[in-house]
Structures are given as C-alpha cells and as structure tokens.
Write a protein that holds these residues in place. Structure first.
Motif, PDB file in Angstrom:
ATOM      1  N   GLN A 256      -5.849  14.332   7.037  1.00 43.27           N
ATOM      2  CA  GLN A 256      -6.277  13.294   7.973  1.00 43.27           C
ATOM      3  C   GLN A 256      -7.120  12.246   7.265  1.00 43.27           C
ATOM      4  OE1 GLN A 256      -4.650  13.329  10.609  1.00 43.27           O
ATOM      5  NE2 GLN A 256      -5.363  14.754  12.185  1.00 43.27           N
ATOM      6  N   VAL A 257      -7.905  12.679   6.282  1.00 43.60           N
ATOM      7  CA  VAL A 257      -8.716  11.733   5.510  1.00 43.60           C
ATOM      8  C   VAL A 257      -7.817  10.756   4.759  1.00 43.60           C
ATOM      9  CG1 VAL A 257     -10.371  11.508   3.613  1.00 43.60           C
ATOM     10  CG2 VAL A 257     -10.655  13.326   5.303  1.00 43.60           C
ATOM     11  N   ALA A 258      -6.729  11.270   4.190  1.00 50.00           N
ATOM     12  CA  ALA A 258      -5.784  10.396   3.488  1.00 50.00           C
ATOM     13  C   ALA A 258      -5.158   9.393   4.445  1.00 50.00           C
ATOM     14  CB  ALA A 258      -4.706  11.231   2.805  1.00 50.00           C
TER      15      ALA A 258
ATOM     16  N   LEU B 224      -1.052  -2.988  11.617  1.00 47.86           N
ATOM     17  CA  LEU B 224      -1.636  -2.691  10.312  1.00 47.86           C
ATOM     18  C   LEU B 224      -0.745  -3.149   9.169  1.00 47.86           C
ATOM     19  CD1 LEU B 224      -3.065   0.870  11.042  1.00 47.86           C
ATOM     20  CD2 LEU B 224      -4.370  -1.222  10.657  1.00 47.86           C
ATOM     21  N   CYS B 225       0.517  -3.397   9.452  1.00 49.20           N
ATOM     22  CA  CYS B 225       1.423  -3.874   8.411  1.00 49.20           C
ATOM     23  C   CYS B 225       2.536  -4.689   9.056  1.00 49.20           C
ATOM     24  CB  CYS B 225       1.988  -2.715   7.590  1.00 49.20           C
ATOM     25  SG  CYS B 225       2.966  -1.550   8.562  1.00 49.20           S
TER      26      CYS B 225
ATOM     27  N   VAL C  66       0.860  -1.187   0.000  1.00 49.41           N
ATOM     28  CA  VAL C  66       0.000   0.000   0.000  1.00 49.41           C
ATOM     29  C   VAL C  66       0.890   1.228   0.000  1.00 49.41           C
ATOM     30  CG1 VAL C  66      -1.801   1.288   1.200  1.00 49.41           C
ATOM     31  CG2 VAL C  66      -1.844  -1.214   1.216  1.00 49.41           C
ATOM     32  N   ASN C  67       0.830   2.004  -1.080  1.00 51.24           N
ATOM     33  CA  ASN C  67       1.568   3.257  -1.162  1.00 51.24           C
ATOM     34  C   ASN C  67       0.695   4.341  -0.541  1.00 51.24           C
ATOM     35  OD1 ASN C  67       3.389   5.243  -1.737  1.00 51.24           O
ATOM     36  ND2 ASN C  67       3.477   4.868  -3.933  1.00 51.24           N
TER      37      ASN C  67
ATOM     38  N   ARG D  96      -4.881   3.691   6.227  1.00 52.44           N
ATOM     39  CA  ARG D  96      -5.033   2.642   7.239  1.00 52.44           C
ATOM     40  C   ARG D  96      -6.111   1.646   6.836  1.00 52.44           C
ATOM     41  NH1 ARG D  96      -4.820   7.386  10.634  1.00 52.44           N
ATOM     42  NH2 ARG D  96      -2.733   7.613  11.548  1.00 52.44           N
ATOM     43  N   GLN D  97      -7.183   2.152   6.244  1.00 56.22           N
ATOM     44  CA  GLN D  97      -8.263   1.261   5.815  1.00 56.22           C
ATOM     45  C   GLN D  97      -7.786   0.291   4.735  1.00 56.22           C
ATOM     46  OE1 GLN D  97     -11.214   4.164   4.667  1.00 56.22           O
ATOM     47  NE2 GLN D  97     -12.162   4.229   6.702  1.00 56.22           N
ATOM     48  N   LEU D  98      -6.957   0.770   3.814  1.00 58.93           N
ATOM     49  CA  LEU D  98      -6.443  -0.111   2.764  1.00 58.93           C
ATOM     50  C   LEU D  98      -5.517  -1.178   3.337  1.00 58.93           C
ATOM     51  CD1 LEU D  98      -5.767   2.346  -0.196  1.00 58.93           C
ATOM     52  CD2 LEU D  98      -7.329   0.404  -0.203  1.00 58.93           C
TER      53      LEU D  98
END
Length: 412
Positions: free
Chosen positions: A50-52, A91-92, A43-44, A57-59
C-alpha cells in the motif's frame, strides 16, 4: 520533446524504465531528469505494498504540479491493476500496460518501429555492470503479493535471444551482467523443450568477453543438485545467491504460502555451500507478518543467525489491498512491526560484519567501478589500494575490513 522518467520498486522495474528511456531517446526524444520541466512525464509505478501505491500516486501528482500542461503517463504494476482509477482521479492522462512497454515510442511519439518484448535494451547499472531481464511474470501467488495479478504468468526470454543480448553487452564493454526476473528460477518453463536456468548458465559461460555473471533473486524450491553443479561449472558465475526467505518460522511460511519449510531452505543453503564453498548467501525477510507471535519472531531471528547470511534485507509487513494477507487476522501494530524489523536489521548488520571479517587474508578479485571501489565475486563492497581505472578486475589479498567493507591489497 522533453521526456522525464522515474521509477518505484524492484530492480526489474528500474531496468524497464532504463529500457523505455533508451527507446524514446532513439526515437528523437530528449530525456531529462524527473525534477526538471518536461513536456511528458512517465512514472513507472509499483504496487507491491500500500505504501508503494501511495508513493506512485504522489509521484504522478508531483509531475502534474511541476508542469500542469505536461502529459502524465503511468506504466508499471499499479497502472496495470488500477489504471482506470488513476485516470478517473485525474492522476494521469494515459496508462500503458506492461505488455506495451516495447511500443512506447510508437504510442507517445508516433514512431512506427516497435520492438518485441525481449528486444528492450538492457539496464546499465553502472559503466561496468548491466542488468539483463530474462524473465517476467509469476504464478506463485504468495498470500502477501499482488504481483502475479499485475504482471501475469511466467514468460521467458528465448535462449538464442539471451545469448545474443549477452554477446552484445560483452561487446559494448560491460564486464559484469546480472540476469534478472520476477520469478527468475522459473526461467525456461514456458519455452519449447523446457530448458532451465542451468542451460542458460552454460550458454552465458560461452559468451566471449563476458567476465562475470550474476543471478538475481531466486526461490529456494527451484534449487537442485544439477543446478548447483551447473553453477560450480560456470566459468563466469559469481558465487553469490540471493535466496528469498521471508520468515524462519514454518507456521509463518505456511500462512505466507511460500511452499517450503525452514528445513528445506536450510538444505538448499547447505547444498550451495557444499558445491560452492566460497559462496555468499543473501536474503529478504518480512517482519511482523499477520498473526506472527513473539515466539515466531524469535524463531526467525534464531534461524537467520544460524544461516550466517552475508546480508539481509528487512521489510516491515505492509498490507496490500487485494491480497489474502491483508485480510488475515492478527494484524500487528505499526510500532511492533518496526520493533521487530529493527531487531532483524541489527542482526543483519552483525552478520554482514562477521561475514566480511571472515574474508581477511583471502585472495579475491574486485571489479572496480569508481574511486577505486567495487565488488568482489561474493558482492561484498571493497576498496582497492592504489589507482585503478573503472572496469579493471583487480585481484589481491584482503588486508583488513571496515564493518562490511573490505580493503584489498592488489597483486599478492
């Protein structure tokens, strides 16, 4: 090994993802769509707002759900800034710093060959167009932007490397190349002899087979008379300039720390239009910056209309933790920011249609991409009458317009 990649954020990010995919494929990996089951997901990430951050995180979480046994890799701006946090939250499995992207095959596949920072493959935007990153990093530190912290200071692709990359792309059959960068107009400042973007334009104009060249987003304070003349003298440069505005109010620009006034911006636009009379000017605008009054918003609307932009991109302000703007007083409610954004978007649609309508009867050339559609030199979408293969450069008269889309009658 099956590897899936996905991207958030700017054109530079998308180009870097494409480059990483090419390096991994060359090393023997099978690149699959992100929606498919893979052994490894990359995930790049983006951290411009903040939305980005949230979407990044969702991806990462989505990848883990698609295959709980897969390895999840975070790269990009959020990984640079908050890599340890992403790891701590599970998360990763690995964060790769942006400076190590060129070594991704070695890091993930045990392949020993590595590339230099500027040897990454170019991003192929289509069968006929490619993007070439020639610059990275920024030192402007606008009050709303975290990117200088995420990407570091300006770094430029050396001029001989640019020439070689452009020559290779032309040799591969790409008709048009866009030069991209985080602070593109600062290209060359860190190189020996301090060449500037004018020098790069001259070199690009000498590349055999390169038919059209475009520039990515530029900051107006870098635009000089000598640069404008170099643009006019270039045999391949398309007369379309994306000049970031962000606000038409001087008081808002000062709070943004944008380092120019609306008058200085207007002078740059006049300079470009005087030197290249057929050029199109496009821009970005942030709606609802902290403390923006209704009067300041109206100043931006009036200034935007006076500039006669061919297209504008509008973004409601989104606070980014770690920036000065996130702590400024006068944070506007979401509904108010969205209302102001809608007004700017509506104005932008009017300006785009007005600019397109002014092309009626003019002779232009369209680079056909697919289904007889493509873009003019001014980056206006056009439909070409008749049958034409992708990659064809078709010239003719604009017979009519449909909103912001042109209809080209060839051969006249």
């Amino acid at each position: 090994m099956k590897i899936a990649l996905t991207t958030l954020g700017c054109k530079v990010n998308h180009g870097e993802t494409e480059s990483m995919a090419k390096l991994l494929a060359q090393a023997g990996a099978e690149i699959v769509p992100f929606a498919e089951t893979a052994d490894l997901y990359i995930v790049n990430t983006c951290t411009v707002t903040q939305v980005a951050d949230q979407k990044s995180r969702q991806l990462l979480s989505r990848a883990k759900r698609m295959n709980p046994t897969a390895k999840i890799i975070a790269v990009g701006c959020l990984a640079n800034l908050e890599g340890q946090t992403l790891l701590d939250k599970g998360l990763c499995d690995l964060c790769i710093d942006s400076s190590e992207r060129q070594n991704i095959a070695k890091l993930l596949l045990n392949v020993q060959e590595t590339a230099g920072e500027w040897e990454l493959p170019a991003f192929e935007g289509s069968r006929t167009r490619a993007d070439l990153k020639v610059q990275d990093g920024c030192d402007r530190f606008c009050s709303y932007c975290i990117i200088p912290h995420a990407r570091g200071g300006p770094r430029s692709r050396p001029l001989p490397n640019c020439r070689a990359a452009l020559t290779a792309l032309a040799g591969q059959g790409f008709c048009e190349v866009t030069l991209t960068g985080i602070q593109l107009a600062a290209w060359g400042e860190d190189l020996p002899g301090r060449p500037d973007l004018s020098d790069l334009l001259r070199v690009a104009g000498e590349v055999p087979g390169l038919r059209r060249l475009r520039l990515g987003s530029l900051e107006p304070q870098f635009i000089t008379e000598s640069f404008a003349r170099a643009c006019a003298d270039s045999p391949t440069l398309c007369p379309q300039f994306h000049l970031s505005l962000q606000s038409g109010s001087d008081t808002v620009l000062a709070r943004m720390r944008r380092r120019y006034s609306s008058a200085e911006y207007a002078n740059v636009v006049r300079l470009l239009r005087k030197t290249l009379p057929d050029c199109a000017i496009t821009t970005d605008i942030i709606a609802g910056f902290p403390g923006e009054t209704e009067a300041e918003h109206r100043e931006t609307l009036a200034f935007t209309e006076s500039m006669g932009f061919a297209r504008i991109h509008v973004f409601p302000f989104s606070a980014r933790r770690g920036t000065e703007a996130a702590t400024l007083p006068g944070q506007l409610p979401k509904a108010e920011k969205e209302r102001r954004a809608r007004e700017l978007i509506a104005l932008g649609e009017q300006l785009s249609a007005r600019y397109a309508a002014a092309q009626w009867g003019r002779r232009v050339c369209v680079l056909v991409e697919n289904q007889n559609e493509g873009y003019t030199e001014q980056y206006l979408r056009a439909k070409v009458l008749g049958e034409h293969a992708p990659g064809a450069l078709v010239c003719g008269i604009i017979a009519k317009t449909q909103g912001a889309t042109l209809i080209l009658r060839p051969g006249e």
